[in-house]
Design an enzyme around this catalytic site. Structure first.
Site, short mmCIF file in Angstrom:
data_model
loop_
_atom_site.label_atom_id
_atom_site.label_comp_id
_atom_site.label_asym_id
_atom_site.label_seq_id
_atom_site.Cartn_x
_atom_site.Cartn_y
_atom_site.Cartn_z
N HIS A 169 -7.13 10.07 6.31
CA HIS A 169 -8.28 9.16 6.36
C HIS A 169 -9.06 8.37 7.47
O HIS A 169 -10.11 8.44 7.80
CB HIS A 169 -7.97 8.19 4.92
CG HIS A 169 -7.38 8.85 4.03
ND1 HIS A 169 -8.03 9.46 2.87
CD2 HIS A 169 -5.83 8.93 3.60
CE1 HIS A 169 -7.13 9.83 1.94
NE2 HIS A 169 -5.91 9.59 2.31
O1 RIB Z 1 -7.00 5.35 0.90
C1 RIB Z 1 -6.76 5.57 2.08
C2 RIB Z 1 -6.67 4.39 2.88
O2 RIB Z 1 -5.82 3.28 2.31
C3 RIB Z 1 -6.28 4.56 4.47
O3 RIB Z 1 -6.83 3.83 5.20
C4 RIB Z 1 -4.65 4.29 4.20
O4 RIB Z 1 -4.52 3.91 5.66
C5 RIB Z 1 -5.04 3.00 3.48
O5 RIB Z 1 -5.20 1.86 4.32
#
Ligand code: RIB
Ligand code: CA
Length: 323
Positions: A249
């Site tokens: 992500h």
């Molecule tokens: O939903 C994914 C996000 O939430 C990413 O940034 C992960 O590191 C958590 O922070």
């Protein structure tokens, strides 16, 4: 014969970058990538509570930057909890220590004295083209925007990892970073400047398969082996949910800030629900509605060229073999 004075090649100046993160395993991957990007001058990193508590995300941030050979980058301590809600972290994904149980050597560098929100403001006042990439709950960013009303307009680009036009990974309609601190996200999306939302719509497509993660480990550097080992739990967790691999992500949001051509994005209005009993923390967009919001300068990132994404990850991680 007079020498022809050649103009020095107009080397593309690297752009100042500030990262706000809740260093868990994909934040760590983003930091390892940012540390090697020539297009950015990483001038500061702030830690916020999120994936795990601040007393872990802060040392994780320091230690991952040390692993990246970047103890030159100042690190700032941010919020230990969301603006008004208690912290609900995600050790089931990132492990109890936030790095999948991998213990890194402690960085020789400690965090700077000023808090994250002051550091972000000072950086924006010093660098008129500062890019902010926020990949954790938006608590630090909201505190900075509340304290310094002129700050949002001082930033040249704001890219967040968070939210989703459709779906969720924490409740059926909410994504972790936003639902952890909806009030903070509401401040940021209402700050009057364009926000790029790199949400689950695109980050669920920004994955590495188990085989590709194995390939990454074969680079054999401490950074590659850390990336492989730290993400095994998250890989198992995400594949148990039917995903094709581990979703990176946070690197996806960083790569959008570096090169938008890898992505597809659409302009939209985006608001954050903060009161719903079922929908609190949902990012509501007007993408597919005939009722458009008044402010529509945000962008929702919807698609990615996954081959280009994977290649960028490997290209940056190979740079650790070159040093
Ligand atoms: O939903 C994914 C996000 O939430 C990413 O940034 C992960 O590191 C958590 O922070
Ligand atoms: Ca994160």
């Amino acid at each position: 014969m007079t020498d022809i004075k050649m103009k020095p090649s107009a080397e593309k100046r690297s752009i100042p970058l500030f990262i706000d993160c809740d260093t868990g395993v994909d934040d760590a991957m983003a930091l390892l990538c940012a540390a090697k990007m020539k297009s950015f001058d990483l001038i500061g990193v702030a830690a916020v509570a999120g994936n795990v508590a601040l007393d872990k995300t802060l040392p994780n941030t320091l230690n991952v930057l040390a692993l990246a050979g970047r103890t030159d980058v100042p690190v700032y301590k941010g919020a230990y909890k969301p603006l008004v809600r208690p912290l609900v972290s995600a050790p089931h994904v990132h492990g109890l220590n936030g790095l999948g149980g991998v213990e890194l050597d402690s960085s020789p560098r400690k965090e700077e004295p000023e808090p994250a929100w002051d550091a972000l403001y000072n950086a924006a006042m010093e660098h008129e083209d500062l890019v902010l990439v926020a990949v954790g709950p938006l608590t630090n960013v909201a505190k900075a925007f509340i304290k310094y009303r002129e700050l949002p307009k001082r930033l040249s680009k704001i890219v967040i990892m968070g939210g989703a036009a459709v779906g969720g990974n924490t409740t059926p309609c909410t994504e972790f970073n936003i639902v952890t601190d909806p009030e903070a996200a509401d401040v940021v999306f209402n700050s009057g400047v364009p926000i790029v939302m790199c949400g689950l719509d695109v980050t669920l497509k920004a994955y590495l398969t188990g085989t590709e993660l194995d390939e990454l480990a074969k680079l054999g550097t401490p950074q590659a082996i850390f990336s492989y080992q730290s993400q095994q739990n998250a890989l198992r967790y995400e594949m148990s949910k039917g995903l094709p691999g581990i979703c990176l992500h946070d690197p996806a949001a960083l790569f959008f800030a570096e090169d938008e051509t890898m992505f597809t994005a659409r302009k939209a209005g985006i608001r954050v629900e903060t009161r719903g009993s079922i929908t609190s923390g949902k990012t509501v967009t007007d993408l597919d509605s005939d009722k458009k919001m008044s402010y529509r300068e945000h962008r929702v990132v919807l698609d990615i060229n996954r081959d280009a994404f994977r290649e960028r990850i490997f290209t940056l991680m190979r740079k650790y073999s070159e040093t």
